[in-house]
Structures are given as structure tokens and as C-alpha cells.
Design a protein around this motif. Structure first.
Motif, PDB file in Angstrom:
ATOM      1  N   MET A   1      39.805  19.121  60.011  1.00 25.61           N
ATOM      2  CA  MET A   1      38.849  18.063  59.695  1.00 25.61           C
ATOM      3  C   MET A   1      38.904  17.771  58.201  1.00 25.61           C
ATOM      4  SD  MET A   1      34.710  17.950  60.421  1.00 25.61           S
ATOM      5  CE  MET A   1      34.939  17.975  62.193  1.00 25.61           C
ATOM      6  N   ILE A   2      39.001  16.492  57.872  1.00 21.40           N
ATOM      7  CA  ILE A   2      39.069  16.096  56.471  1.00 21.40           C
ATOM      8  C   ILE A   2      37.912  15.154  56.136  1.00 21.40           C
ATOM      9  CG2 ILE A   2      40.649  14.170  56.961  1.00 21.40           C
ATOM     10  CD1 ILE A   2      41.949  14.785  54.208  1.00 21.40           C
ATOM     11  N   GLN A   3      37.308  15.383  54.981  1.00 21.35           N
ATOM     12  CA  GLN A   3      36.263  14.502  54.478  1.00 21.35           C
ATOM     13  C   GLN A   3      36.481  14.293  52.984  1.00 21.35           C
ATOM     14  OE1 GLN A   3      32.188  15.113  55.615  1.00 21.35           O
ATOM     15  NE2 GLN A   3      32.695  15.593  57.737  1.00 21.35           N
ATOM     16  N   PHE A   4      35.695  13.384  52.417  1.00 21.96           N
ATOM     17  CA  PHE A   4      35.909  12.963  51.038  1.00 21.96           C
ATOM     18  C   PHE A   4      34.623  13.115  50.228  1.00 21.96           C
ATOM     19  CE2 PHE A   4      38.966  10.918  53.771  1.00 21.96           C
ATOM     20  CZ  PHE A   4      40.162  11.136  53.100  1.00 21.96           C
ATOM     21  N   PRO A   5      34.417  14.282  49.634  1.00 13.71           N
ATOM     22  CA  PRO A   5      33.211  14.512  48.830  1.00 13.71           C
ATOM     23  C   PRO A   5      33.142  13.529  47.658  1.00 13.71           C
ATOM     24  CG  PRO A   5      34.370  16.584  49.282  1.00 13.71           C
ATOM     25  CD  PRO A   5      35.280  15.473  49.704  1.00 13.71           C
ATOM     26  N   ASN A   6      31.999  12.903  47.515  1.00 14.63           N
ATOM     27  CA  ASN A   6      31.846  11.843  46.514  1.00 14.63           C
ATOM     28  C   ASN A   6      31.025  12.297  45.313  1.00 14.63           C
ATOM     29  OD1 ASN A   6      29.733  11.401  48.883  1.00 14.63           O
ATOM     30  ND2 ASN A   6      28.748  10.737  46.981  1.00 14.63           N
ATOM     31  N   ALA A   7      31.171  11.536  44.251  1.00 18.27           N
ATOM     32  CA  ALA A   7      30.404  11.789  43.030  1.00 18.27           C
ATOM     33  C   ALA A   7      29.001  11.203  43.150  1.00 18.27           C
ATOM     34  CB  ALA A   7      31.135  11.176  41.833  1.00 18.27           C
ATOM     35  N   LYS A   8      28.198  11.485  42.131  1.00 16.56           N
ATOM     36  CA  LYS A   8      26.887  10.835  41.991  1.00 16.56           C
ATOM     37  C   LYS A   8      26.674  10.493  40.527  1.00 16.56           C
ATOM     38  CE  LYS A   8      24.211  14.287  39.970  1.00 16.56           C
ATOM     39  NZ  LYS A   8      24.859  14.255  38.653  1.00 16.56           N
ATOM     40  N   ILE A   9      25.796   9.513  40.290  1.00 18.04           N
ATOM     41  CA  ILE A   9      25.340   9.226  38.936  1.00 18.04           C
ATOM     42  C   ILE A   9      23.851   9.530  38.850  1.00 18.04           C
ATOM     43  CG2 ILE A   9      27.084   7.504  38.364  1.00 18.04           C
ATOM     44  CD1 ILE A   9      24.917   5.348  39.011  1.00 18.04           C
ATOM     45  N   ASN A  10      23.386   9.720  37.629  1.00 19.86           N
ATOM     46  CA  ASN A  10      21.961   9.844  37.353  1.00 19.86           C
ATOM     47  C   ASN A  10      21.487   8.542  36.732  1.00 19.86           C
ATOM     48  OD1 ASN A  10      23.230  12.663  36.997  1.00 19.86           O
ATOM     49  ND2 ASN A  10      21.053  13.119  37.253  1.00 19.86           N
ATOM     50  N   ILE A  11      20.500   7.931  37.336  1.00 17.71           N
ATOM     51  CA  ILE A  11      19.871   6.748  36.735  1.00 17.71           C
ATOM     52  C   ILE A  11      18.566   7.230  36.104  1.00 17.71           C
ATOM     53  CG2 ILE A  11      19.040   4.409  37.122  1.00 17.71           C
ATOM     54  CD1 ILE A  11      20.747   4.355  39.671  1.00 17.71           C
ATOM     55  N   GLY A  12      18.625   7.465  34.811  1.00 12.86           N
ATOM     56  CA  GLY A  12      17.506   8.091  34.106  1.00 12.86           C
ATOM     57  C   GLY A  12      17.499   9.586  34.347  1.00 12.86           C
ATOM     58  N   LEU A  13      17.133  10.335  33.317  1.00 14.15           N
ATOM     59  CA  LEU A  13      17.000  11.783  33.468  1.00 14.15           C
ATOM     60  C   LEU A  13      15.976  12.263  32.445  1.00 14.15           C
ATOM     61  CD1 LEU A  13      19.922  14.318  33.983  1.00 14.15           C
ATOM     62  CD2 LEU A  13      17.802  14.923  32.825  1.00 14.15           C
ATOM     63  N   GLN A  14      14.834  12.655  32.940  1.00 15.45           N
ATOM     64  CA  GLN A  14      13.753  13.149  32.078  1.00 15.45           C
ATOM     65  C   GLN A  14      13.656  14.666  32.204  1.00 15.45           C
ATOM     66  OE1 GLN A  14      10.430  10.896  33.689  1.00 15.45           O
ATOM     67  NE2 GLN A  14      10.781   9.175  32.292  1.00 15.45           N
ATOM     68  N   LEU A  15      13.779  15.352  31.089  1.00 16.54           N
ATOM     69  CA  LEU A  15      13.619  16.805  31.055  1.00 16.54           C
ATOM     70  C   LEU A  15      12.182  17.085  30.653  1.00 16.54           C
ATOM     71  CD1 LEU A  15      16.974  17.433  29.251  1.00 16.54           C
ATOM     72  CD2 LEU A  15      16.429  18.264  31.532  1.00 16.54           C
ATOM     73  N   VAL A  16      11.388  17.558  31.594  1.00 17.94           N
ATOM     74  CA  VAL A  16       9.944  17.577  31.383  1.00 17.94           C
ATOM     75  C   VAL A  16       9.406  18.926  30.927  1.00 17.94           C
ATOM     76  CG1 VAL A  16       9.547  15.639  32.931  1.00 17.94           C
ATOM     77  CG2 VAL A  16       9.520  17.950  33.852  1.00 17.94           C
ATOM     78  N   GLU A  17      10.049  20.030  31.276  1.00 19.31           N
ATOM     79  CA  GLU A  17       9.561  21.341  30.819  1.00 19.31           C
ATOM     80  C   GLU A  17      10.574  22.420  31.140  1.00 19.31           C
ATOM     81  OE1 GLU A  17       6.000  22.541  32.843  1.00 19.31           O
ATOM     82  OE2 GLU A  17       6.791  22.050  34.822  1.00 19.31           O
ATOM     83  N   LYS A  18      10.506  23.511  30.366  1.00 15.36           N
ATOM     84  CA  LYS A  18      11.342  24.670  30.656  1.00 15.36           C
ATOM     85  C   LYS A  18      10.570  25.597  31.579  1.00 15.36           C
ATOM     86  CE  LYS A  18      14.563  27.914  28.587  1.00 15.36           C
ATOM     87  NZ  LYS A  18      15.240  28.360  27.348  1.00 15.36           N
ATOM     88  N   ARG A  19      11.247  26.111  32.579  1.00 17.05           N
ATOM     89  CA  ARG A  19      10.632  26.949  33.591  1.00 17.05           C
ATOM     90  C   ARG A  19      10.653  28.414  33.163  1.00 17.05           C
ATOM     91  NH1 ARG A  19      11.551  24.894  39.094  1.00 17.05           N
ATOM     92  NH2 ARG A  19      12.112  27.042  39.632  1.00 17.05           N
ATOM     93  N   PRO A  20       9.776  29.228  33.728  1.00 18.68           N
ATOM     94  CA  PRO A  20       9.796  30.665  33.424  1.00 18.68           C
ATOM     95  C   PRO A  20      11.110  31.348  33.786  1.00 18.68           C
ATOM     96  CG  PRO A  20       7.734  30.065  34.499  1.00 18.68           C
ATOM     97  CD  PRO A  20       8.621  28.868  34.572  1.00 18.68           C
ATOM     98  N   ASP A  21      11.845  30.780  34.772  1.00 12.71           N
ATOM     99  CA  ASP A  21      13.110  31.397  35.189  1.00 12.71           C
ATOM    100  C   ASP A  21      14.289  30.973  34.313  1.00 12.71           C
ATOM    101  OD1 ASP A  21      13.549  28.792  35.999  1.00 12.71           O
ATOM    102  OD2 ASP A  21      13.612  29.237  38.144  1.00 12.71           O
ATOM    103  N   GLY A  22      14.010  30.197  33.252  1.00 14.79           N
ATOM    104  CA  GLY A  22      15.067  29.788  32.343  1.00 14.79           C
ATOM    105  C   GLY A  22      15.667  28.428  32.651  1.00 14.79           C
ATOM    106  N   PHE A  23      15.443  27.924  33.869  1.00 11.44           N
ATOM    107  CA  PHE A  23      15.903  26.583  34.210  1.00 11.44           C
ATOM    108  C   PHE A  23      14.941  25.549  33.637  1.00 11.44           C
ATOM    109  CE2 PHE A  23      18.042  29.198  37.367  1.00 11.44           C
ATOM    110  CZ  PHE A  23      19.285  28.593  37.498  1.00 11.44           C
ATOM    111  N   HIS A  24      15.265  24.277  33.817  1.00  2.56           N
ATOM    112  CA  HIS A  24      14.388  23.198  33.370  1.00  2.56           C
ATOM    113  C   HIS A  24      13.931  22.371  34.562  1.00  2.56           C
ATOM    114  CE1 HIS A  24      16.332  24.205  29.555  1.00  2.56           C
ATOM    115  NE2 HIS A  24      15.403  23.496  28.935  1.00  2.56           N
TER     116      HIS A  24
END
Length: 270
Positions: free
Chosen positions: A1-24
Motif C-alpha cells: 500500500m502506498i500513500q503520499f504524506p503531505n506537508a502543512k503550513i501554519n497560518i499565524g502562530l501565537q506562543l502564549v506560555e511556557k508549560r511546566p513540562d518545558g514545552f510551550h
């Protein structure tokens, strides 16, 4: 079986806070784009194998997200050995989610190939274990991504028929490098509200917060953005944490694109 994984774009990206686990925690519109890799998976009676072609992918094959996706499902299901081949086209470190798409499509192919009967929600839960934006590619439709980028809210943004030009300037930016320079803050206006407005209002309102720290470090990114506007883009932005820039156009640009030959440039219709 063959498929074609596609890209994505971000339309706007707001970084609102840092999480306790180190991620945002972030808020962003994820929108699928038809720049694709190719992924083939077949059952085999021999030894399991994973091969690659196309762009060089760093790291051992067993560290690839596709293989990790296979092993993740194999922990819970009696999967047979497989032969998997990934032809890599989407640039890496580009803010396009190519590796995440490959992982999510691996889960979807295995689900179909071996009749695992996993629902989209189940597949998303597996995908979240592989990366923050992997789960998006399970249903692969425009969403408002929140928290780590792995929780989704419905969104009515419809860019069907718009032309897009993606420009990858032949260098990647690691996620760690991109996040090292940001200062999270609550936005004055929510992205969800901004995205309800006409696209021709996005230019000064819909912002990718990574641009503020990455443009001074990589001035060529700001130059590409201005070039896209000079070509007639209604809106231009960085995708994700870079380094790909994109422009949205009502009509396909008719003049020759002014980008160096060693850049990767993809054009298409959304």
C-alpha cells in the motif's frame, strides 16, 4: 500500500506560555498542503526492513518516526513483519511537518493494511506519542491547534482555490533553536478571532511569533517574505518554526520566481 504524506503550513502562530513540562502552549491554524513524500508499506515473510530514498534523512533508520510508529502499534497488536520504503521530498527542519506526516501516515496505512479498526481518535492518541503535531495528519484538515499543537478545535478557514508558493532556502532550523529565542506572551487578539476576517487583512494582523527572533538571525527569511509580497501575495509568512516561507495568491504568479536555484520552491493550489 502506498500513500503520499503531505506537508502543512501554519497560518499565524501565537506562543502564549511556557508549560511546566518545558514545552510551550501555542495557538496556530494548521492547514494541509499537497507537497508530499511517498510512503509504501508491504507485509513480508522475510525480515522487517525500512529503506529510504530522496532527500538524505539524518539518523539511523530505526530512529525514524515511521519505524517508531510501526513499533508503537506492534506493542499493542500482533503485526507481521513489513517492508517500508520512504521517498523523502519535503525538506526537514522546514516548519512543514513532513516527518510528523510520515509518522501519522504510517499509522494510517498499518491500520488499513492489517484491519486494526482503529478510529481517528485512537490513531490521534498514538500519533501524540510520536510528536506534537503528528496527530494533525490523521484527519488532515484545517484546524486551530492549541496546547502543544496536539489538541484541535474546528475552524472555518477555507482557502480552497488560493495559490500558494512555498520557499525553502536550503537550510533548516531545529525546533530547539527556534524555541530558544522566543518570549511567550498572551496576544492582544486571539488568532481564532483574527482568522474570521478577510484574508487581505492578515498581513499586519496574523503573525508567526517565531519571526521576531529568527528574522534578525536569518535576514534572508525576511527578504523572501518581501519578495513574495512583491510577487503579489495577499499574505506571506513563515511556516511553523521555519525555515520555509510561503505566500498566498489569488492567482498564480506569472513572472519568473526570483529565488536561487539551490532553493526548494513548490507551487500549488489549496
Amino acid at each position: 500500500m502506498i500513500q503520499f504524506p503531505n506537508a502543512k503550513i501554519n497560518i499565524g502562530l501565537q506562543l502564549v506560555e511556557k508549560r511546566p513540562d518545558g514545552f510551550h502552549n501555542l495557538v496556530s491554524c494548521f492547514y494541509p498542503v499537497n507537497w508530499t513524500d511517498a510512503l509504501e508499506i508491504l507485509p513480508t515473510t522475510g525480515e522487517a526492513a525500512f529503506t529510504l530514498s530522496g532527500l538524505a534523512v539524518p539518523g539511523a533508520p530505526t530512529q525514524n518516526l515511521c519505524w517508531k510508529a510501526y513499533e508503537l502499534l506492534k506493542n499493542d497488536f500482533q503485526l507481521p513483519a513489513i517492508q517500508m520504503h520512504l521517498h523523502k521530498v519535503i525538506p526537514m527542519g522546514a516548519g512543514l511537518g513532513g516527518g510528523s506526516a510520515d509518522a501519522a501516515f504510517t499509522l494510517k496505512i498499518l491500520n488499513d493494511l492489517f484491519a486494526l479498526n482503529l478510529t481517528p481518535e485512537h490513531l490521534e492518541n498514538y500519533a501524540r506519542q510520536l510528536g506534537s503535531d503528528c496527530a494533525f495528519f490523521v484527519q488532515n484538515k484545517p484546524v486551530l491547534a492549541v496546547e502543544k499543537g496536539d489538541v484541535f478545535e474546528p475552524l472555518t478557514v477555507d482557502l480552497k482555490g488560493w495559490h500558494i508558493v512555498l520557499v525553502y532556502p536550503n537550510f533548516g532550523i531545529s525546533t530547539a533553536e527556534a524555541y530558544a529565542g522566543v518570549l511567550p506572551q498572551l496576544p492582544e487578539k486571539s488568532l481564532k478571532t483574527l482568522l474570521t476576517q478577510a484574508l487581505n487583512t492578515f498581513k499586519d494582523a496574523v503573525v508567526n511569533d517565531f519571526e521576531a527572533s529568527l528574522f534578525p538571525k536569518y535576514p534572508v527569511l525576511a527578504e523572501i517574505k518581501e519578495q513574495l509580497y512583491s510577487l503579489g501575495a495577499e499574505y506571506a509568512s513563515m511556516s511553523g518554526s521555519g525555515s520555509t516561507m510561503y505566500g498566498l495568491f489569488k492567482e498564480a504568479p506569472v513572472q519568473p520566481l526570483p529565488f536561487p536555484k539551490d532553493y526548494s520552491v513548490w507551487q500549488g493550489v489549496l
